[in-house]
Scaffold this motif. Sequence first.
Motif, short mmCIF file in Angstrom:
data_model
loop_
_atom_site.label_atom_id
_atom_site.label_comp_id
_atom_site.label_asym_id
_atom_site.label_seq_id
_atom_site.Cartn_x
_atom_site.Cartn_y
_atom_site.Cartn_z
N ALA A 1 -6.05 9.44 1.85
CA ALA A 1 -6.28 9.65 3.14
C ALA A 1 -5.27 8.93 3.95
N LEU A 2 -4.71 7.82 3.36
CA LEU A 2 -3.72 7.16 4.14
C LEU A 2 -2.55 8.13 4.11
N ASP A 3 -2.23 8.67 3.14
CA ASP A 3 -0.97 9.48 2.91
C ASP A 3 -1.26 10.67 4.08
N ASN A 4 -2.20 11.24 4.35
CA ASN A 4 -2.59 12.15 5.18
C ASN A 4 -2.64 11.72 6.43
N SER A 5 -3.04 10.44 6.81
CA SER A 5 -2.84 9.68 8.10
C SER A 5 -1.56 9.73 8.56
N CYS B 1 1.00 -1.12 0.11
CA CYS B 1 0.07 0.11 0.04
C CYS B 1 0.78 1.38 -0.02
N GLN B 2 2.11 1.26 0.80
CA GLN B 2 2.61 2.24 1.03
C GLN B 2 3.69 2.68 -0.64
N ILE B 3 4.28 1.79 -1.25
CA ILE B 3 4.69 1.95 -2.51
C ILE B 3 3.86 2.31 -3.51
N ALA B 4 2.64 1.80 -3.40
CA ALA B 4 1.56 2.10 -4.37
C ALA B 4 1.10 3.49 -4.14
N ASN B 5 1.25 4.17 -2.94
CA ASN B 5 0.77 5.46 -2.73
C ASN B 5 1.88 6.23 -3.28
N ALA B 6 2.97 5.86 -2.86
CA ALA B 6 4.16 6.87 -3.39
C ALA B 6 4.12 6.78 -5.03
N LEU B 7 4.08 5.66 -5.57
CA LEU B 7 3.94 5.56 -7.22
C LEU B 7 2.72 6.28 -7.76
N ALA C 1 -5.14 -0.49 5.51
CA ALA C 1 -3.80 0.28 5.99
C ALA C 1 -4.38 1.58 6.74
N LEU C 2 -5.25 1.98 6.22
CA LEU C 2 -5.89 3.45 6.59
C LEU C 2 -6.20 3.23 8.06
N ASP C 3 -6.82 2.04 8.48
CA ASP C 3 -7.46 1.76 9.76
C ASP C 3 -6.21 1.63 10.72
N ASN C 4 -5.32 0.89 10.29
CA ASN C 4 -3.79 0.63 11.08
C ASN C 4 -3.59 2.15 11.37
N SER C 5 -3.22 2.97 10.17
CA SER C 5 -2.57 4.21 10.65
C SER C 5 -3.50 4.99 11.41
N PHE C 6 -4.68 5.00 11.31
CA PHE C 6 -5.52 5.95 12.36
C PHE C 6 -5.40 5.17 13.43
N SER C 7 -5.20 4.13 13.86
CA SER C 7 -5.25 3.55 15.12
C SER C 7 -3.74 3.91 15.73
N ALA C 8 -2.58 3.82 15.01
CA ALA C 8 -1.31 4.12 15.53
C ALA C 8 -1.45 5.60 15.99
N TYR C 9 -2.32 6.32 15.29
CA TYR C 9 -2.29 7.83 15.49
C TYR C 9 -3.00 7.91 16.98
N ASP C 10 -3.90 7.33 16.87
CA ASP C 10 -4.76 7.36 18.25
C ASP C 10 -3.63 6.92 19.44
N GLU C 11 -2.99 5.93 19.36
CA GLU C 11 -2.25 5.69 20.25
C GLU C 11 -0.95 6.56 20.69
#
Lengths: 433, 433
Positions: free
Chosen positions: B297-301, A168-174, A297-307
């Motif tokens: 959204a992932l990028d923003n998060s 997901c991250q490499i795809a986001n970058a590309l 991945a978005l969900d995981n990232s949100f959770s990491a942010y909350d933590e």
Amino acid sequence: PYQQTTYDFFIPSKTRVDLTEKMWASVQTMDGLPQLENYHSLFSLDINTRKNVTTFGFPSWLYKAKSRKNGKYYALRRIAGYRLSNERALHAVKDWKKIKNANIVTVHEAFTVRQFHDSSLIFAYDYHPLAKTLHQQHFPAQPPTTAARGPRAAPKNIDEPILWGYICQIANALKDIHSSNLAARCIDLTKIIITSQNRIRLSACSVLDVLQFEDQRPLQELQQEDLLSFGKVILALATNNPNIQPGNAKAAMEGLGTRYTVPFKNAVTWLCTPAAIAEDWTIKCFLSGISGHLAKALDNSFSAYDEQTSILAQELENGRAARLMMKLAVINDRPVRGLPSPNWSEAHERNLLKLFRDYVFHQVDAEGRPVLDIGHMLSCMNKLDAGTDERVLLTSLDNETVIVCTYKEVKQMLNRSFNELMRCSSSRDGNPE
Amino acid sequence: PYQQTTYDFFIPSKTRVDLTEKMWASVQTMDGLPQLENYHSLFSLDINTRKNVTTFGFPSWLYKAKSRKNGKYYALRRIAGYRLSNERALHAVKDWKKIKNANIVTVHEAFTVRQFHDSSLIFAYDYHPLAKTLHQQHFPAQPPTTAARGPRAAPKNIDEPILWGYICQIANALKDIHSSNLAARCIDLTKIIITSQNRIRLSACSVLDVLQFEDQRPLQELQQEDLLSFGKVILALATNNPNIQPGNAKAAMEGLGTRYTVPFKNAVTWLCTPAAIAEDWTIKCFLSGISGHLAKALDNSFSAYDEQTSILAQELENGRAARLMMKLAVINDRPVRGLPSPNWSEAHERNLLKLFRDYVFHQVDAEGRPVLDIGHMLSCMNKLDAGTDERVLLTSLDNETVIVCTYKEVKQMLNRSFNELMRCSSSRDGNPE
Ligand SMILES: Nc1ncnc2c1ncn2[C@@H]1O[C@H](COP(=O)(O)OP(=O)(O)OP(=O)(O)O)[C@@H](O)[C@H]1O
Ligand SMILES: Nc1ncnc2c1ncn2[C@@H]1O[C@H](COP(=O)(O)OP(=O)(O)OP(=O)(O)O)[C@@H](O)[C@H]1O
Ligand SMILES: [Mg+2]
Ligand SMILES: [Mg+2]
């Protein structure tokens, strides 16, 4: 999430150790490296000493350096022995500077230098302390003894969720790169860095655009190469084989076996297989195929942010306590020189603040042994910060003075005394409020 | 990102204010509400006093409460006047308890109570301090005077990126819900809450599953209703009209005009338009259509996470400083009772630590005026923490004693003294290291 017990106060966590190590890595220094025009305090970041020329066609070196302009740290990549023949080649960096993406190391500038006693080309990037390449992380060098003793250690498979995270991250970058009419050209195990837990970034963007400025290839071709390299990186990680070549890719794909799910194998195969119709083989198509994993991945990232936020909420208590302790320390037992009035320190209010200090920090139990109870100190600081109506009994050492006052009153006295000191001080901007 | 100037130390930021307000909101208390079996200290969270029965068919109330079991806060939703006829209805909550999603308020349990002098059903959720509903945020009540004076204030359009953020989050929530064979049944402007900047969560999951346990409708029908409600919520926000009905949805869609992009209008239309083939009208299909926005959204998060991390790195300095100041405070000027030896306080090392304290906190300038320089205090604490080899000149007030020592030595003395105190103290678990 906003509830704190005493022992939370000094977070003994991975987070704290991690951030502290990064802080120390940032301030490390080293002798013997030159100063460049806008950068000083160079520090070598290269871990392996082999001079690998496969990625750029030239040996490259990496340094941490401090900018003279803003005092921030940067990562400087030096392409050694490269002679720039066309100044316009550096313009390629302009498009890259605009790209701000959480999975790309931001590019700042490129320039030539002669301070290394050769002609070198330098690229300045954001500095990410303690970054490791995917190669370093997942294919750590074997200690020589083991290597000599026999075959590679049994492969340790990377869990599929982690690989989906990378995908997901490499795809986001590309996505951002390709839609800006650029190509990454550096999707490689040694050029993708891990900057925090499972977070990756492309670390060498723009280099090949400058180095190969003279022989430009069609954009579509380069972008499609990105997809292939993307597939190879994931395949290498999934099969524990860093050397995927066109020749062994197919066998490797079959070797994925049953350890990974069908959607995963399909995704890797899709990346490794050029499509007949060019429009069907783009990063956009790929993204739409992995949308469920993007949501995860978005969900995981949100959770990491909350933590992270709840840790931050706890740490803010430290800030409050630190501020108050500084105020108390500035006032308590202050020698007479330069005070608002000669007997300021001994006046009623200061005496009270001193008794309060003793109450907080110099407690003894019934047998007269010191009580070193952090919980007590902290809860006093929190109540003081809040200025509660709770009463506190202050007793002088000789038991002659016994005073009852509220935290609110102590807070008022503290601020009043501090402000009096401020008024007669030479620096008026220091009030930690 | 790990670079700190003096003034960063006391982050005067939105973050700090925000977290502090949330902390205070969490600890607020209120009289007159009953105690429930496992929860106490109830505090009403209802802002509007109208008893709205449209969502659940019963008036509902919301309270913050503290759990007796673990001391954490929960949000309790009370369905007033509901008489549970079948205990099995409460089992519906079991499936919901398993769902952990960053865009869903976690459901913990449901039970009946009589403490409100009626029969009430209670649902316990995670508590999110200072949450607002989408309705409260985007359709704030007009002050009565303005309302009387004329039509609604000119609509303030919500920016498309914010709406895409909401869309991705609701889609993320629905993905987990639908794939667990459940339906949300609460996609409504008043039942989606904002818990931090642009972060939303579904706040009333499982309620209707319990209330309407007796007349269960087909799952597919309920999931499709979720998609329609999803479309209505976004349409309401985009057209600044909280009352989208089947009758006016089409007109509203046309009213989106040129303020929003074609992909946005397509997404809303898709949600609001049941498809002929049921398999084509699922949240999975929707996700794949918005994959580019999911990546964004992932990028923003990720970026928000990085920002939070760099604030946290700064705040950790506070923790270090606070720890050291506590140690110093515990030792400096400590009265003689209960000390390791009667002359402990006056011994060489303690004297030195006292001089160090004066150096840090009691500085005066050439004219003898107090210097209250937070930067100085902090940098001393940081060097002390690091135990650097930098030398510091300690002078007694009468200038009789002048000592040069390194921060490393001061650190050793501080720890030694503190540990000596610890050894003869009654609480041995308090060392703030
Ligand atoms: N922007 C950055 N900030 C901090 N560290 C970085 C950054 N980019 C790369 N690094 C680290 O610097 C080191 C050297 O990077 P480099 O790209 O040269 O990798 P390498 O393994 O030496 O590959 P090669 O053999 O191609 O030189 C690696 O440990 C990498 O994690
Ligand atoms: N889990 C929660 N934690 C903290 N606050 C919440 C939580 N859920 C909802 N709230 C807040 O509690 C208040 C009342 O919520 P409620 O769902 O009753 O909304 P409402 O506007 O009163 O709608 P209705 O008219 O349907 O009752 C709102 O301000 C909402 O933001
Ligand atoms: Mg290298
Ligand atoms: Mg309500």
